[in-house]
Write a protein that holds these residues in place. Structure first.
Motif, PDB file in Angstrom:
ATOM      1  N   GLU A  61     -37.183 -22.288 -27.896  1.00 49.30           N
ATOM      2  CA  GLU A  61     -37.561 -22.896 -29.162  1.00 49.30           C
ATOM      3  C   GLU A  61     -38.689 -23.911 -29.012  1.00 49.30           C
ATOM      4  O   GLU A  61     -39.601 -23.959 -29.839  1.00 49.30           O
ATOM      5  CB  GLU A  61     -36.353 -23.582 -29.795  1.00 49.30           C
ATOM      6  N   PHE A  62     -38.642 -24.729 -27.960  1.00 50.19           N
ATOM      7  CA  PHE A  62     -39.554 -25.864 -27.878  1.00 50.19           C
ATOM      8  C   PHE A  62     -40.766 -25.658 -26.969  1.00 50.19           C
ATOM      9  O   PHE A  62     -41.872 -26.108 -27.311  1.00 50.19           O
ATOM     10  CB  PHE A  62     -38.795 -27.110 -27.401  1.00 50.19           C
ATOM     11  N   LEU A  63     -40.582 -25.020 -25.818  1.00 53.24           N
ATOM     12  CA  LEU A  63     -41.678 -24.949 -24.851  1.00 53.24           C
ATOM     13  C   LEU A  63     -42.953 -24.329 -25.420  1.00 53.24           C
ATOM     14  O   LEU A  63     -44.051 -24.863 -25.220  1.00 53.24           O
ATOM     15  CB  LEU A  63     -41.227 -24.208 -23.590  1.00 53.24           C
ATOM     16  N   PRO A  64     -42.883 -23.197 -26.134  1.00 57.81           N
ATOM     17  CA  PRO A  64     -44.131 -22.623 -26.662  1.00 57.81           C
ATOM     18  C   PRO A  64     -44.821 -23.520 -27.688  1.00 57.81           C
ATOM     19  O   PRO A  64     -46.033 -23.414 -27.890  1.00 57.81           O
ATOM     20  CB  PRO A  64     -43.675 -21.306 -27.310  1.00 57.81           C
ATOM     21  N   ARG A  65     -44.063 -24.403 -28.322  1.00 56.98           N
ATOM     22  CA  ARG A  65     -44.617 -25.241 -29.394  1.00 56.98           C
ATOM     23  C   ARG A  65     -45.140 -26.586 -28.905  1.00 56.98           C
ATOM     24  O   ARG A  65     -46.117 -27.097 -29.453  1.00 56.98           O
ATOM     25  CB  ARG A  65     -43.553 -25.472 -30.480  1.00 56.98           C
ATOM     26  N   VAL A  66     -44.490 -27.170 -27.891  1.00 56.21           N
ATOM     27  CA  VAL A  66     -44.867 -28.526 -27.495  1.00 56.21           C
ATOM     28  C   VAL A  66     -45.429 -28.609 -26.080  1.00 56.21           C
ATOM     29  O   VAL A  66     -46.067 -29.608 -25.738  1.00 56.21           O
ATOM     30  CB  VAL A  66     -43.672 -29.495 -27.638  1.00 56.21           C
ATOM     31  N   GLY A  67     -45.174 -27.631 -25.232  1.00 59.49           N
ATOM     32  CA  GLY A  67     -45.650 -27.674 -23.855  1.00 59.49           C
ATOM     33  C   GLY A  67     -44.676 -28.386 -22.935  1.00 59.49           C
ATOM     34  O   GLY A  67     -43.772 -29.111 -23.382  1.00 59.49           O
ATOM     35  N   PRO A  68     -44.860 -28.226 -21.607  1.00 64.20           N
ATOM     36  CA  PRO A  68     -43.875 -28.730 -20.642  1.00 64.20           C
ATOM     37  C   PRO A  68     -43.689 -30.243 -20.646  1.00 64.20           C
ATOM     38  O   PRO A  68     -42.551 -30.729 -20.613  1.00 64.20           O
ATOM     39  CB  PRO A  68     -44.436 -28.257 -19.290  1.00 64.20           C
ATOM     40  N   ALA A  69     -44.758 -31.028 -20.664  1.00 61.57           N
ATOM     41  CA  ALA A  69     -44.615 -32.483 -20.530  1.00 61.57           C
ATOM     42  C   ALA A  69     -43.854 -33.078 -21.717  1.00 61.57           C
ATOM     43  O   ALA A  69     -42.928 -33.879 -21.537  1.00 61.57           O
ATOM     44  CB  ALA A  69     -45.985 -33.135 -20.387  1.00 61.57           C
ATOM     45  N   ILE A  70     -44.238 -32.695 -22.936  1.00 63.87           N
ATOM     46  CA  ILE A  70     -43.555 -33.213 -24.130  1.00 63.87           C
ATOM     47  C   ILE A  70     -42.102 -32.744 -24.136  1.00 63.87           C
ATOM     48  O   ILE A  70     -41.182 -33.516 -24.460  1.00 63.87           O
ATOM     49  CB  ILE A  70     -44.285 -32.771 -25.402  1.00 63.87           C
ATOM     50  N   TYR A  71     -41.871 -31.504 -23.793  1.00 66.91           N
ATOM     51  CA  TYR A  71     -40.506 -30.967 -23.766  1.00 66.91           C
ATOM     52  C   TYR A  71     -39.627 -31.759 -22.800  1.00 66.91           C
ATOM     53  O   TYR A  71     -38.513 -32.189 -23.152  1.00 66.91           O
ATOM     54  CB  TYR A  71     -40.554 -29.491 -23.354  1.00 66.91           C
ATOM     55  N   LEU A 115     -32.854 -34.223 -34.770  1.00 66.08           N
ATOM     56  CA  LEU A 115     -33.156 -35.416 -33.983  1.00 66.08           C
ATOM     57  C   LEU A 115     -33.867 -35.053 -32.687  1.00 66.08           C
ATOM     58  O   LEU A 115     -34.691 -35.828 -32.183  1.00 66.08           O
ATOM     59  CB  LEU A 115     -31.878 -36.186 -33.682  1.00 66.08           C
ATOM     60  N   LEU A 116     -33.561 -33.893 -32.156  1.00 65.71           N
ATOM     61  CA  LEU A 116     -34.265 -33.433 -30.962  1.00 65.71           C
ATOM     62  C   LEU A 116     -35.744 -33.207 -31.268  1.00 65.71           C
ATOM     63  O   LEU A 116     -36.623 -33.564 -30.473  1.00 65.71           O
ATOM     64  CB  LEU A 116     -33.603 -32.154 -30.441  1.00 65.71           C
ATOM     65  N   TRP A 117     -36.037 -32.654 -32.457  1.00 64.22           N
ATOM     66  CA  TRP A 117     -37.441 -32.491 -32.857  1.00 64.22           C
ATOM     67  C   TRP A 117     -38.118 -33.856 -32.992  1.00 64.22           C
ATOM     68  O   TRP A 117     -39.284 -34.029 -32.605  1.00 64.22           O
ATOM     69  CB  TRP A 117     -37.523 -31.731 -34.181  1.00 64.22           C
ATOM     70  N   ARG A 118     -37.414 -34.843 -33.520  1.00 67.16           N
ATOM     71  CA  ARG A 118     -38.002 -36.178 -33.639  1.00 67.16           C
ATOM     72  C   ARG A 118     -38.305 -36.774 -32.262  1.00 67.16           C
ATOM     73  O   ARG A 118     -39.311 -37.471 -32.092  1.00 67.16           O
ATOM     74  CB  ARG A 118     -37.049 -37.110 -34.399  1.00 67.16           C
ATOM     75  N   CYS A 119     -37.437 -36.482 -31.299  1.00 64.41           N
ATOM     76  CA  CYS A 119     -37.681 -36.978 -29.942  1.00 64.41           C
ATOM     77  C   CYS A 119     -38.900 -36.304 -29.321  1.00 64.41           C
ATOM     78  O   CYS A 119     -39.621 -36.917 -28.528  1.00 64.41           O
ATOM     79  CB  CYS A 119     -36.442 -36.776 -29.073  1.00 64.41           C
ATOM     80  N   MET A 120     -39.133 -35.041 -29.663  1.00 65.73           N
ATOM     81  CA  MET A 120     -40.350 -34.383 -29.192  1.00 65.73           C
ATOM     82  C   MET A 120     -41.582 -35.077 -29.774  1.00 65.73           C
ATOM     83  O   MET A 120     -42.586 -35.289 -29.070  1.00 65.73           O
ATOM     84  CB  MET A 120     -40.340 -32.903 -29.589  1.00 65.73           C
ATOM     85  N   ALA A 121     -41.525 -35.456 -31.056  1.00 66.06           N
ATOM     86  CA  ALA A 121     -42.649 -36.161 -31.670  1.00 66.06           C
ATOM     87  C   ALA A 121     -42.857 -37.520 -31.013  1.00 66.06           C
ATOM     88  O   ALA A 121     -43.994 -37.946 -30.767  1.00 66.06           O
ATOM     89  CB  ALA A 121     -42.407 -36.320 -33.168  1.00 66.06           C
ATOM     90  N   ARG A 122     -41.753 -38.239 -30.733  1.00 69.99           N
ATOM     91  CA  ARG A 122     -41.876 -39.531 -30.058  1.00 69.99           C
ATOM     92  C   ARG A 122     -42.441 -39.352 -28.646  1.00 69.99           C
ATOM     93  O   ARG A 122     -43.253 -40.157 -28.189  1.00 69.99           O
ATOM     94  CB  ARG A 122     -40.518 -40.216 -30.003  1.00 69.99           C
TER      95      ARG A 122
END
Length: 384
Positions: free
Chosen positions: A286-296, A320-327
Protein backbone atom coordinates in the motif's frame (compact mmCIF):
# COMPACT_ATOMS: atom_id res chain seq x y z
CA UNK A 1 33.74 -28.72 32.54
CA UNK A 2 30.77 -27.46 34.60
CA UNK A 3 28.98 -24.48 33.13
CA UNK A 4 29.10 -21.21 35.00
CA UNK A 5 27.40 -17.94 34.15
CA UNK A 6 30.78 -16.36 33.38
CA UNK A 7 32.34 -18.86 30.99
CA UNK A 8 31.92 -16.75 27.83
CA UNK A 9 33.55 -13.44 26.91
CA UNK A 10 31.96 -10.85 24.66
CA UNK A 11 33.73 -10.61 21.34
CA UNK A 12 34.64 -7.34 19.66
CA UNK A 13 33.83 -5.13 22.67
CA UNK A 14 35.54 -1.73 22.56
CA UNK A 15 37.45 -0.66 25.70
CA UNK A 16 35.59 1.83 27.87
CA UNK A 17 32.14 1.15 26.39
CA UNK A 18 29.33 -0.63 28.17
CA UNK A 19 28.41 -4.04 26.88
CA UNK A 20 24.69 -4.67 26.40
CA UNK A 21 23.03 -7.95 25.44
CA UNK A 22 19.63 -7.29 23.87
CA UNK A 23 17.36 -10.33 23.69
CA UNK A 24 13.82 -9.67 22.39
CA UNK A 25 11.41 -12.58 22.25
CA UNK A 26 11.72 -14.35 18.87
CA UNK A 27 8.66 -14.82 16.66
CA UNK A 28 7.79 -18.32 15.53
CA UNK A 29 8.02 -18.62 11.70
CA UNK A 30 4.47 -19.87 11.18
CA UNK A 31 2.55 -16.80 10.03
CA UNK A 32 2.78 -13.33 8.46
CA UNK A 33 4.02 -10.31 10.38
CA UNK A 34 0.84 -8.92 11.93
CA UNK A 35 0.41 -5.37 13.33
CA UNK A 36 1.40 -6.62 16.79
CA UNK A 37 4.51 -8.26 15.37
CA UNK A 38 5.41 -5.14 13.40
CA UNK A 39 5.07 -3.01 16.52
CA UNK A 40 7.29 -5.27 18.61
CA UNK A 41 9.89 -5.60 15.88
CA UNK A 42 10.12 -1.84 15.28
CA UNK A 43 10.49 -1.19 19.01
CA UNK A 44 13.25 -3.80 19.10
CA UNK A 45 14.98 -2.38 16.03
CA UNK A 46 15.06 1.16 17.46
CA UNK A 47 16.23 -0.06 20.88
CA UNK A 48 19.06 -2.03 19.27
CA UNK A 49 20.20 0.63 16.79
CA UNK A 50 19.87 3.64 19.10
CA UNK A 51 21.56 1.93 22.05
CA UNK A 52 24.40 0.84 19.75
CA UNK A 53 25.40 4.50 19.40
CA UNK A 54 26.04 4.57 23.17
CA UNK A 55 27.27 1.04 23.91
CA UNK A 56 28.44 -2.20 22.35
CA UNK A 57 25.18 -4.06 21.68
CA UNK A 58 24.73 -7.69 20.72
CA UNK A 59 21.20 -8.30 19.40
CA UNK A 60 20.39 -11.95 20.07
CA UNK A 61 17.96 -13.78 17.83
CA UNK A 62 17.57 -17.43 18.73
CA UNK A 63 16.72 -19.66 15.79
CA UNK A 64 16.45 -22.58 18.20
CA UNK A 65 13.99 -20.87 20.56
CA UNK A 66 11.91 -19.63 17.62
CA UNK A 67 11.36 -23.10 16.17
CA UNK A 68 12.08 -25.70 18.87
CA UNK A 69 8.80 -25.17 20.72
CA UNK A 70 5.58 -27.13 20.81
CA UNK A 71 3.58 -24.53 18.86
CA UNK A 72 5.92 -24.59 15.86
CA UNK A 73 6.74 -28.30 15.92
CA UNK A 74 3.06 -29.14 16.36
CA UNK A 75 2.23 -27.00 13.32
CA UNK A 76 4.80 -28.89 11.25
CA UNK A 77 3.32 -32.22 12.34
CA UNK A 78 -0.15 -30.90 11.43
CA UNK A 79 1.02 -29.92 7.94
CA UNK A 80 2.61 -33.29 7.31
CA UNK A 81 -0.50 -35.12 8.55
CA UNK A 82 -3.21 -33.02 6.87
CA UNK A 83 -1.43 -31.44 3.87
CA UNK A 84 1.13 -34.02 2.75
CA UNK A 85 3.05 -33.08 -0.38
CA UNK A 86 1.92 -29.45 -0.37
CA UNK A 87 4.43 -27.24 -2.19
CA UNK A 88 5.11 -24.24 0.03
CA UNK A 89 7.61 -22.54 -2.26
CA UNK A 90 4.93 -20.54 -4.08
CA UNK A 91 2.72 -19.72 -1.09
CA UNK A 92 2.68 -16.30 0.55
CA UNK A 93 2.85 -15.80 4.31
CA UNK A 94 -0.90 -15.20 4.65
CA UNK A 95 -1.67 -18.58 3.07
CA UNK A 96 0.76 -20.33 5.39
CA UNK A 97 -0.66 -18.31 8.28
CA UNK A 98 -4.17 -19.51 7.43
CA UNK A 99 -2.91 -23.09 7.74
CA UNK A 100 -1.51 -22.18 11.17
CA UNK A 101 -4.92 -20.83 12.23
CA UNK A 102 -6.46 -24.08 10.93
CA UNK A 103 -3.99 -26.06 13.05
CA UNK A 104 -4.87 -24.09 16.18
CA UNK A 105 -8.60 -24.61 15.59
CA UNK A 106 -8.17 -28.34 15.07
CA UNK A 107 -6.04 -28.60 18.19
CA UNK A 108 -8.45 -26.50 20.28
CA UNK A 109 -6.29 -26.70 23.40
CA UNK A 110 -5.56 -30.40 23.07
CA UNK A 111 -2.19 -32.10 23.41
CA UNK A 112 0.38 -31.72 20.66
CA UNK A 113 1.24 -35.41 20.41
CA UNK A 114 4.69 -36.91 19.99
CA UNK A 115 7.00 -34.27 18.48
CA UNK A 116 10.29 -35.92 19.41
CA UNK A 117 11.33 -36.65 15.81
CA UNK A 118 10.87 -33.00 14.82
CA UNK A 119 12.64 -31.77 17.95
CA UNK A 120 15.58 -34.09 17.32
CA UNK A 121 15.92 -32.91 13.70
CA UNK A 122 16.01 -29.27 14.83
CA UNK A 123 18.46 -29.95 17.64
CA UNK A 124 20.75 -32.18 15.59
CA UNK A 125 20.77 -30.49 12.18
CA UNK A 126 19.01 -27.14 12.57
CA UNK A 127 16.36 -28.55 10.24
CA UNK A 128 13.42 -26.41 9.15
CA UNK A 129 10.11 -27.54 7.72
CA UNK A 130 9.62 -26.16 4.18
CA UNK A 131 6.68 -24.05 5.41
CA UNK A 132 8.78 -22.21 7.99
CA UNK A 133 11.72 -21.96 5.60
CA UNK A 134 9.40 -20.19 3.14
CA UNK A 135 8.11 -17.88 5.89
CA UNK A 136 11.66 -16.91 6.85
CA UNK A 137 12.50 -16.14 3.21
CA UNK A 138 9.48 -13.84 3.03
CA UNK A 139 10.30 -12.27 6.39
CA UNK A 140 13.76 -11.38 5.13
CA UNK A 141 12.05 -9.30 2.45
CA UNK A 142 9.78 -7.64 5.03
CA UNK A 143 12.76 -6.81 7.25
CA UNK A 144 14.43 -5.05 4.31
CA UNK A 145 11.25 -3.16 3.37
CA UNK A 146 10.85 -1.92 6.94
CA UNK A 147 14.51 -0.94 7.13
CA UNK A 148 15.18 -3.22 10.10
CA UNK A 149 18.60 -4.72 10.74
CA UNK A 150 18.47 -8.50 10.31
CA UNK A 151 19.51 -10.02 13.67
CA UNK A 152 20.11 -13.42 12.06
CA UNK A 153 16.70 -14.70 10.99
CA UNK A 154 18.12 -17.58 8.96
CA UNK A 155 21.29 -18.15 10.98
CA UNK A 156 21.39 -21.57 12.53
CA UNK A 157 23.71 -22.12 15.46
CA UNK A 158 23.38 -24.35 18.49
CA UNK A 159 22.86 -22.64 21.86
CA UNK A 160 26.12 -22.25 23.82
CA UNK A 161 24.89 -24.63 26.55
CA UNK A 162 23.01 -27.91 26.60
CA UNK A 163 19.81 -28.37 28.55
CA UNK A 164 21.57 -30.59 31.08
CA UNK A 165 24.34 -28.01 31.62
CA UNK A 166 21.83 -25.26 32.31
CA UNK A 167 19.69 -27.43 34.59
CA UNK A 168 22.77 -28.46 36.56
CA UNK A 169 23.75 -24.79 36.93
CA UNK A 170 20.25 -23.88 38.11
CA UNK A 171 20.24 -26.76 40.58
CA UNK A 172 23.58 -25.65 42.03
CA UNK A 173 22.18 -22.14 42.51
CA UNK A 174 18.93 -23.39 44.05
CA UNK A 175 16.92 -22.07 41.11
CA UNK A 176 15.11 -25.22 40.06
CA UNK A 177 13.35 -28.24 41.49
CA UNK A 178 14.77 -31.16 39.53
CA UNK A 179 12.88 -34.46 39.46
CA UNK A 180 14.92 -35.90 36.56
CA UNK A 181 16.60 -38.56 38.76
CA UNK A 182 13.18 -40.06 39.49
CA UNK A 183 11.87 -39.58 35.94
CA UNK A 184 9.85 -36.49 36.77
CA UNK A 185 9.66 -32.91 35.47
CA UNK A 186 11.85 -29.88 36.23
CA UNK A 187 10.48 -26.61 37.62
CA UNK A 188 12.09 -23.20 37.56
CA UNK A 189 12.08 -21.97 41.15
CA UNK A 190 12.08 -18.24 41.90
CA UNK A 191 9.74 -18.55 44.85
CA UNK A 192 12.28 -16.56 46.89
CA UNK A 193 11.11 -13.60 44.77
CA UNK A 194 7.43 -14.37 45.34
CA UNK A 195 6.95 -15.97 41.91
CA UNK A 196 5.20 -19.31 41.29
CA UNK A 197 6.99 -22.43 40.12
CA UNK A 198 7.11 -22.84 36.33
CA UNK A 199 7.65 -26.19 34.61
CA UNK A 200 10.45 -25.96 32.05
CA UNK A 201 10.91 -29.68 31.27
CA UNK A 202 8.30 -32.41 31.25
CA UNK A 203 8.70 -35.89 32.66
CA UNK A 204 9.26 -36.98 29.06
CA UNK A 205 12.22 -34.55 28.89
CA UNK A 206 10.48 -32.12 26.54
CA UNK A 207 11.76 -28.62 27.24
CA UNK A 208 9.69 -25.46 26.83
CA UNK A 209 10.90 -22.16 25.40
CA UNK A 210 12.06 -20.79 28.77
CA UNK A 211 14.68 -23.51 29.03
CA UNK A 212 15.66 -22.72 25.44
CA UNK A 213 16.13 -19.06 26.40
CA UNK A 214 18.22 -20.02 29.41
CA UNK A 215 20.44 -22.18 27.20
CA UNK A 216 21.10 -19.04 25.16
CA UNK A 217 21.39 -16.50 27.96
CA UNK A 218 22.81 -18.20 31.06
CA UNK A 219 26.31 -18.73 29.63
CA UNK A 220 26.49 -15.11 28.42
CA UNK A 221 25.30 -12.97 31.30
CA UNK A 222 28.73 -12.54 32.90
CA UNK A 223 30.13 -11.08 29.69
CA UNK A 224 27.79 -8.06 29.64
CA UNK A 225 27.22 -5.05 31.84
CA UNK A 226 23.49 -5.14 31.13
CA UNK A 227 20.94 -7.58 29.71
CA UNK A 228 17.83 -6.04 28.14
CA UNK A 229 14.89 -8.39 27.57
CA UNK A 230 11.85 -7.43 25.50
CA UNK A 231 8.57 -9.28 25.01
CA UNK A 232 4.87 -8.72 24.39
CA UNK A 233 2.85 -8.09 27.52
CA UNK A 234 1.21 -11.52 27.46
CA UNK A 235 4.67 -13.06 27.97
CA UNK A 236 5.65 -10.68 30.80
CA UNK A 237 5.01 -13.24 33.61
CA UNK A 238 7.42 -15.71 32.00
CA UNK A 239 9.95 -13.00 31.21
CA UNK A 240 9.72 -11.61 34.74
CA UNK A 241 10.63 -15.07 35.98
CA UNK A 242 13.46 -15.26 33.43
CA UNK A 243 14.75 -11.86 34.56
CA UNK A 244 14.80 -12.91 38.23
CA UNK A 245 16.71 -16.09 37.42
CA UNK A 246 19.26 -14.21 35.31
CA UNK A 247 19.64 -11.64 38.10
CA UNK A 248 20.39 -14.44 40.55
CA UNK A 249 23.02 -15.67 38.09
CA UNK A 250 24.72 -12.26 38.25
CA UNK A 251 23.13 -10.26 35.42
CA UNK A 252 21.83 -6.68 35.59
CA UNK A 253 18.50 -7.16 33.80
CA UNK A 254 15.97 -4.71 32.37
CA UNK A 255 12.63 -5.94 30.99
CA UNK A 256 10.64 -4.06 28.35
CA UNK A 257 7.01 -5.18 27.93
CA UNK A 258 5.26 -4.07 24.73
CA UNK A 259 1.49 -4.18 24.26
CA UNK A 260 -0.19 -5.74 21.25
CA UNK A 261 -2.17 -3.81 18.63
CA UNK A 262 -5.95 -3.98 18.81
CA UNK A 263 -7.65 -5.16 15.62
CA UNK A 264 -11.35 -4.32 15.65
CA UNK A 265 -11.20 -3.79 19.39
CA UNK A 266 -9.66 -7.22 20.08
CA UNK A 267 -6.26 -8.22 21.45
CA UNK A 268 -6.37 -11.77 20.12
CA UNK A 269 -3.23 -13.78 19.60
CA UNK A 270 -2.16 -14.13 15.97
CA UNK A 271 -2.97 -17.83 16.20
CA UNK A 272 -6.65 -16.93 16.00
CA UNK A 273 -6.41 -14.92 12.77
CA UNK A 274 -8.06 -11.54 12.28
CA UNK A 275 -4.90 -10.03 10.77
CA UNK A 276 -5.85 -10.73 7.15
CA UNK A 277 -5.18 -7.73 4.91
CA UNK A 278 -3.21 -5.88 7.61
CA UNK A 279 0.15 -7.63 7.53
CA UNK A 280 3.61 -6.26 6.74
CA UNK A 281 3.27 -7.44 3.15
CA UNK A 282 0.05 -5.43 2.71
CA UNK A 283 1.59 -2.35 4.33
CA UNK A 284 4.50 -2.46 1.91
CA UNK A 285 2.16 -2.96 -1.04
CA UNK A 286 0.00 0.00 0.00
CA UNK A 287 2.65 2.53 1.00
CA UNK A 288 6.00 1.81 -0.64
CA UNK A 289 4.97 2.61 -4.24
CA UNK A 290 3.37 5.87 -3.08
CA UNK A 291 5.87 7.28 -0.58
CA UNK A 292 9.20 5.51 -1.18
CA UNK A 293 11.48 3.64 1.25
CA UNK A 294 12.73 6.48 3.49
CA UNK A 295 9.29 7.98 4.20
CA UNK A 296 7.79 4.52 4.67
CA UNK A 297 10.43 3.42 7.19
CA UNK A 298 10.26 6.61 9.23
CA UNK A 299 6.45 6.76 8.99
CA UNK A 300 5.91 3.25 10.35
CA UNK A 301 8.22 4.00 13.28
CA UNK A 302 6.35 7.19 14.11
CA UNK A 303 3.05 5.32 14.02
CA UNK A 304 3.87 2.03 15.74
CA UNK A 305 6.10 3.59 18.39
CA UNK A 306 5.02 7.21 19.02
CA UNK A 307 1.30 7.00 18.18
CA UNK A 308 0.48 3.51 19.48
CA UNK A 309 2.82 3.83 22.47
CA UNK A 310 4.04 1.04 24.68
CA UNK A 311 0.59 -0.07 25.82
CA UNK A 312 -2.28 -1.81 24.06
CA UNK A 313 -5.20 0.64 24.24
CA UNK A 314 -4.94 2.11 20.76
CA UNK A 315 -6.56 0.21 17.84
CA UNK A 316 -4.99 -0.08 14.43
CA UNK A 317 -6.11 2.96 12.39
CA UNK A 318 -4.82 3.20 8.81
CA UNK A 319 -5.76 6.89 8.52
CA UNK A 320 -3.33 7.74 11.33
CA UNK A 321 -0.65 5.72 9.59
CA UNK A 322 -1.14 7.89 6.49
CA UNK A 323 -0.76 10.99 8.68
CA UNK A 324 2.51 9.60 10.02
CA UNK A 325 3.74 9.17 6.45
CA UNK A 326 2.97 12.86 5.83
CA UNK A 327 4.79 13.84 9.04
CA UNK A 328 7.76 11.67 8.03
CA UNK A 329 7.94 13.44 4.68
CA UNK A 330 8.01 16.83 6.40
CA UNK A 331 10.77 15.71 8.75
CA UNK A 332 12.85 14.36 5.89
CA UNK A 333 12.31 17.48 3.78
CA UNK A 334 13.36 19.94 6.49
CA UNK A 335 17.02 21.02 6.59
CA UNK A 336 18.74 19.12 9.38
CA UNK A 337 19.98 21.29 12.24
CA UNK A 338 21.66 18.66 14.38
CA UNK A 339 25.22 17.46 13.99
CA UNK A 340 26.79 14.06 14.41
CA UNK A 341 28.49 15.27 17.59
CA UNK A 342 25.05 15.94 19.13
CA UNK A 343 23.75 12.43 18.55
CA UNK A 344 25.16 10.53 21.58
CA UNK A 345 23.97 13.18 24.04
CA UNK A 346 20.57 13.39 22.35
CA UNK A 347 20.13 9.62 22.61
CA UNK A 348 21.51 9.46 26.15
CA UNK A 349 18.76 11.86 27.28
CA UNK A 350 16.23 9.30 26.06
CA UNK A 351 17.96 6.39 27.81
CA UNK A 352 18.48 7.59 31.38
CA UNK A 353 18.14 5.83 33.80
CA UNK A 354 17.99 2.68 31.65
CA UNK A 355 20.84 0.96 29.80
CA UNK A 356 18.84 1.26 26.56
CA UNK A 357 17.29 4.11 24.60
CA UNK A 358 13.53 4.39 25.09
CA UNK A 359 11.92 4.30 21.61
CA UNK A 360 8.76 6.10 22.73
CA UNK A 361 10.62 9.04 24.26
CA UNK A 362 12.85 9.25 21.20
CA UNK A 363 10.11 9.21 18.55
CA UNK A 364 7.70 11.48 20.42
CA UNK A 365 10.51 14.03 20.68
CA UNK A 366 10.54 14.15 16.88
CA UNK A 367 6.80 14.89 16.82
CA UNK A 368 7.00 17.77 19.29
CA UNK A 369 6.20 21.09 17.64
CA UNK A 370 8.98 23.64 17.21
CA UNK A 371 11.71 21.07 17.86
CA UNK A 372 14.83 21.30 15.69
CA UNK A 373 14.80 18.93 12.75
CA UNK A 374 16.67 15.69 13.45
CA UNK A 375 20.18 15.33 12.08
CA UNK A 376 20.64 13.05 9.12
CA UNK A 377 22.85 10.78 11.21
CA UNK A 378 19.99 10.10 13.65
CA UNK A 379 17.65 9.22 10.81
CA UNK A 380 20.12 6.95 9.03
CA UNK A 381 21.55 5.23 12.11
CA UNK A 382 18.31 4.72 14.01
CA UNK A 383 15.08 5.48 12.15
CA UNK A 384 15.24 4.65 8.43
Amino acid sequence: MPLSARDHAAEGARPGRRRVLFAPVPITPTKPLTPSHIKGLLWADVISRATAVLADVDHLHSHTVAVANAQTLGFWAHLDAHHPGLDFSGLDEEHIGSLYVEFQRRRDGGAFGDLSAYHEAVARDGWLHPASSRVLDLWTRRWAELGMRDPGLTARRPPPATADEVLDLLARRGLCIDHRPSGGPVYLDATRHGLPLRQIMSAGRHANYLLGLLRELAPLVGSYDSVVLACDREAVPDYTLLAKVLTDLGAAVTLVGIGRVRLGGDLKSSRHGGWEGRTAAHLAEEFLPRVGPAIYRLGVRLYYIAVLGQGDREPFRPQLLWRCMARAKRLLDRPATGTGADLPEFLARHARPHPHVDPYRLTTALLTRNRPAPGRELLEKVLI
